[in-house]
Motif scaffolding. Structure first.
Motif, PDB file in Angstrom:
ATOM      1  N   ILE A   1       0.851  -1.185   0.000  1.00 56.10           N
ATOM      2  CA  ILE A   1       0.000   0.000   0.000  1.00 56.10           C
ATOM      3  C   ILE A   1       0.892   1.243   0.000  1.00 56.10           C
ATOM      4  CG2 ILE A   1      -0.239   0.119   2.521  1.00 56.10           C
ATOM      5  CD1 ILE A   1      -3.270   0.704   1.968  1.00 56.10           C
ATOM      6  N   ASP A   2       0.546   2.245  -0.815  1.00 55.53           N
ATOM      7  CA  ASP A   2       1.539   3.288  -1.072  1.00 55.53           C
ATOM      8  C   ASP A   2       1.082   4.720  -0.843  1.00 55.53           C
ATOM      9  OD1 ASP A   2      -0.182   3.537  -3.184  1.00 55.53           O
ATOM     10  OD2 ASP A   2       1.279   2.994  -4.734  1.00 55.53           O
ATOM     11  N   SER A   3      -0.010   4.954  -0.131  1.00 56.21           N
ATOM     12  CA  SER A   3      -0.402   6.324   0.162  1.00 56.21           C
ATOM     13  C   SER A   3      -1.216   6.389   1.439  1.00 56.21           C
ATOM     14  CB  SER A   3      -1.213   6.924  -0.993  1.00 56.21           C
ATOM     15  OG  SER A   3      -2.532   6.412  -0.999  1.00 56.21           O
ATOM     16  N   ARG A   4      -1.152   7.533   2.093  1.00 57.95           N
ATOM     17  CA  ARG A   4      -1.915   7.764   3.313  1.00 57.95           C
ATOM     18  C   ARG A   4      -3.409   7.611   3.050  1.00 57.95           C
ATOM     19  NH1 ARG A   4      -0.966  10.800   8.039  1.00 57.95           N
ATOM     20  NH2 ARG A   4       1.113  11.292   7.225  1.00 57.95           N
ATOM     21  N   GLU A   5      -3.866   8.133   1.930  1.00 56.65           N
ATOM     22  CA  GLU A   5      -5.285   8.065   1.606  1.00 56.65           C
ATOM     23  C   GLU A   5      -5.755   6.629   1.461  1.00 56.65           C
ATOM     24  OE1 GLU A   5      -3.590  11.858   0.926  1.00 56.65           O
ATOM     25  OE2 GLU A   5      -3.040   9.935  -0.024  1.00 56.65           O
TER      26      GLU A   5
ATOM     27  N   ILE B   1      -4.352   3.968   2.812  1.00 57.90           N
ATOM     28  CA  ILE B   1      -4.309   3.321   4.121  1.00 57.90           C
ATOM     29  C   ILE B   1      -5.555   3.658   4.921  1.00 57.90           C
ATOM     30  CG2 ILE B   1      -3.113   3.265   6.348  1.00 57.90           C
ATOM     31  CD1 ILE B   1      -0.484   3.734   4.761  1.00 57.90           C
ATOM     32  N   GLU B   2      -5.897   4.942   4.986  1.00 53.38           N
ATOM     33  CA  GLU B   2      -7.068   5.361   5.759  1.00 53.38           C
ATOM     34  C   GLU B   2      -8.351   4.789   5.185  1.00 53.38           C
ATOM     35  OE1 GLU B   2      -6.609   9.600   5.675  1.00 53.38           O
ATOM     36  OE2 GLU B   2      -5.357   9.630   7.497  1.00 53.38           O
ATOM     37  N   HIS B   3      -8.431   4.717   3.864  1.00 53.62           N
ATOM     38  CA  HIS B   3      -9.610   4.151   3.215  1.00 53.62           C
ATOM     39  C   HIS B   3      -9.733   2.658   3.527  1.00 53.62           C
ATOM     40  CE1 HIS B   3     -12.775   3.423   0.354  1.00 53.62           C
ATOM     41  NE2 HIS B   3     -12.002   2.656  -0.414  1.00 53.62           N
ATOM     42  N   THR B   4      -8.615   1.960   3.515  1.00 54.10           N
ATOM     43  CA  THR B   4      -8.627   0.526   3.810  1.00 54.10           C
ATOM     44  C   THR B   4      -9.023   0.276   5.254  1.00 54.10           C
ATOM     45  OG1 THR B   4      -6.901   0.157   2.145  1.00 54.10           O
ATOM     46  CG2 THR B   4      -7.262  -1.595   3.764  1.00 54.10           C
ATOM     47  N   VAL B   5      -8.478   1.066   6.162  1.00 51.71           N
ATOM     48  CA  VAL B   5      -8.819   0.916   7.586  1.00 51.71           C
ATOM     49  C   VAL B   5     -10.323   1.006   7.779  1.00 51.71           C
ATOM     50  CG1 VAL B   5      -8.681   2.046   9.845  1.00 51.71           C
ATOM     51  CG2 VAL B   5      -6.601   1.685   8.500  1.00 51.71           C
ATOM     52  N   LYS B   6     -10.949   2.000   7.152  1.00 50.34           N
ATOM     53  CA  LYS B   6     -12.397   2.183   7.300  1.00 50.34           C
ATOM     54  C   LYS B   6     -13.176   1.070   6.610  1.00 50.34           C
ATOM     55  CE  LYS B   6     -12.040   7.243   7.575  1.00 50.34           C
ATOM     56  NZ  LYS B   6     -12.339   8.520   6.887  1.00 50.34           N
ATOM     57  N   SER B   7     -12.684   0.623   5.468  1.00 48.99           N
ATOM     58  CA  SER B   7     -13.433  -0.340   4.664  1.00 48.99           C
ATOM     59  C   SER B   7     -13.474  -1.729   5.276  1.00 48.99           C
ATOM     60  CB  SER B   7     -12.832  -0.427   3.257  1.00 48.99           C
ATOM     61  OG  SER B   7     -12.913   0.824   2.591  1.00 48.99           O
TER      62      SER B   7
ATOM     63  N   THR C   1       5.827   0.778   0.172  1.00 48.41           N
ATOM     64  CA  THR C   1       5.084   1.594   1.133  1.00 48.41           C
ATOM     65  C   THR C   1       5.975   2.692   1.698  1.00 48.41           C
ATOM     66  OG1 THR C   1       3.757  -0.328   1.743  1.00 48.41           O
ATOM     67  CG2 THR C   1       3.751   1.529   3.275  1.00 48.41           C
ATOM     68  N   PRO C   2       5.519   3.944   1.708  1.00 46.92           N
ATOM     69  CA  PRO C   2       6.317   5.006   2.330  1.00 46.92           C
ATOM     70  C   PRO C   2       6.652   4.653   3.774  1.00 46.92           C
ATOM     71  CG  PRO C   2       4.445   5.938   1.137  1.00 46.92           C
ATOM     72  CD  PRO C   2       4.249   4.447   1.149  1.00 46.92           C
ATOM     73  N   HIS C   3       7.828   5.039   4.209  1.00 46.76           N
ATOM     74  CA  HIS C   3       8.267   4.627   5.535  1.00 46.76           C
ATOM     75  C   HIS C   3       7.789   5.614   6.594  1.00 46.76           C
ATOM     76  CE1 HIS C   3      10.829   2.517   8.466  1.00 46.76           C
ATOM     77  NE2 HIS C   3      10.718   1.530   7.619  1.00 46.76           N
ATOM     78  N   TYR C   4       6.491   5.495   6.909  1.00 39.12           N
ATOM     79  CA  TYR C   4       5.896   6.342   7.928  1.00 39.12           C
ATOM     80  C   TYR C   4       6.420   5.961   9.311  1.00 39.12           C
ATOM     81  CZ  TYR C   4       2.417   7.196   4.231  1.00 39.12           C
ATOM     82  OH  TYR C   4       1.783   7.517   3.056  1.00 39.12           O
ATOM     83  N   SER C   5       6.333   6.915  10.245  1.00 38.31           N
ATOM     84  CA  SER C   5       6.674   6.619  11.631  1.00 38.31           C
ATOM     85  C   SER C   5       5.538   5.839  12.276  1.00 38.31           C
ATOM     86  CB  SER C   5       6.912   7.914  12.413  1.00 38.31           C
ATOM     87  OG  SER C   5       5.683   8.613  12.582  1.00 38.31           O
TER      88      SER C   5
END
Length: 323
Positions: free
Chosen positions: A215-219, A221-227, A243-247
């Motif tokens: 998964i490669d974007s914040r949007e 990720i957030e959409h998947t979490v909700k779905s 995947t971007p290396h978020y903290s």
């Protein structure tokens, strides 16, 4: 000794092999408790006794047995499906036994076969003390999720894999609450919505956690979490991967419940060993590479103090003279 983590959780220091705990909780149950807490659970990738000891020493609340690192360390091969069930179970059993109070999540590739093989995978992982495992929707000759050219099985086959895992869990003598993580690699070939459909299908067949690889974007990720809610989402954080290396704080803010770091120990170890060997080759000496660490100090990290205490507590004389 406990170490505070970014998400407000605490973890025992396992430097001597065992965490202090008033009452033992089965690792899979402990993992479920961690997932029920606020924040995101960090699980560093480990692949052998040394990396596991160091992750425990650092105070992490959960460990992750990386399939890629296990394949590399045990077989000296790339992550292309070479390692089998026995490779993973033997390695996982050893890691899980070092400190059974800290849950271990282990890669299980495609489940290592059809429904019957997947049932055996669940039972053997559970007996090994592994707290959770992820099963994916690639074909049997799978490859690392951050490599191109992955081929997936039909969603019906993926559903059968998850159903087989859930059914096998119910058949474990004495009961099992091992955490089943459904991983899909569909994003690369079929897009986000098909990936989400696969995770929802897996959730409805008994999966406890969803894992959308690459998964490669914040949007997204957030959409998947909700779905996929109420099923929590796992994110795979690989440096220089897809995947971007978020903290950890960032992914927690997106609603992610579990973050794995498969290469946090094996790649730094590769660089360190390569540099040390190059210096030995160049100078004919390896004293500076040890940074002053004596053999006794190395064994202390591996649990020497605990083993000495065990012997002394029962009246043994192996350590009358301190080691």
């Amino acid at each position: 000794m406990v170490t505070s983590l970014n998400n407000g959780q605490t973890a025992s220091n396992g430097a001597n092999g065992h965490s202090a705990a008033s009452e033992f909780v089965k690792p899979s149950t402990k993992l479920r408790q961690l997932l029920a807490q606020p924040g995101c659970v960090p699980a560093p990738g480990v692949y052998d006794g040394i990396s596991a000891r160091l992750a425990l020493e650092a105070g992490f609340p959960c460990l992750y047995q990386s399939g890629a690192a296990t394949t590399a360390s045990r077989l000296g091969l790339p992550d292309l499906g070479f390692a089998g069930l026995t490779d993973f179970v033997v390695n996982g059993s050893m890691i899980a036994s070092i400190d059974p109070t800290v849950p271990l999540i282990a890669d299980a590739d495609t489940g290592f076969g059809g429904a019957n093989a997947i049932a055996q995978t669940i039972k053997r992982y559970d007996r090994a003390g592994i707290a959770g495992l992820h099963i994916e929707d690639q074909i049997q000759t799978k490859r690392c999720g951050h490599l191109a050219g992955k081929v997936l099985v039909p969603v019906e086959t993926f559903e059968t894999r998850i159903r087989a895992a859930a059914a096998a869990r119910r058949e474990v003598p004495g009961g099992s609450d091992i955490v089943i993580i459904a991983r899909t690699d569909a994003l690369q070939s079929f897009g986000l919505e098909e990936s989400i459909k696969r995770l929802i299908a897996a959730r409805d067949r008994g999966a406890d956690v969803g894992f959308l690889e690459g998964i490669d974007s914040r949007e997204d990720i957030e959409h998947t979490v909700k779905s996929i809610a109420p099923m929590p989402l796992l994110i795979n954080l690989i440096p220089n991967g897809t995947t971007p290396h978020y903290s950890l704080e960032e992914v927690a803010g997106m609603g992610v419940k579990l973050a794995i770091y498969p290469f946090v120990t094996c790649i730094p170890a590769l660089h360190a060993m390569r540099d040390s060997l190059a210096l030995l080759r160049k100078t004919g000496k390896d004293d500076t590479q040890s940074k002053g660490m004596q053999p006794r100090q190395f064994f202390d990290v591996m649990g020497l103090q605990h083993e000495m205490a065990v012997d002394r507590a029962v009246g043994g004389d192996a350590f009358v003279v301190d080691a």
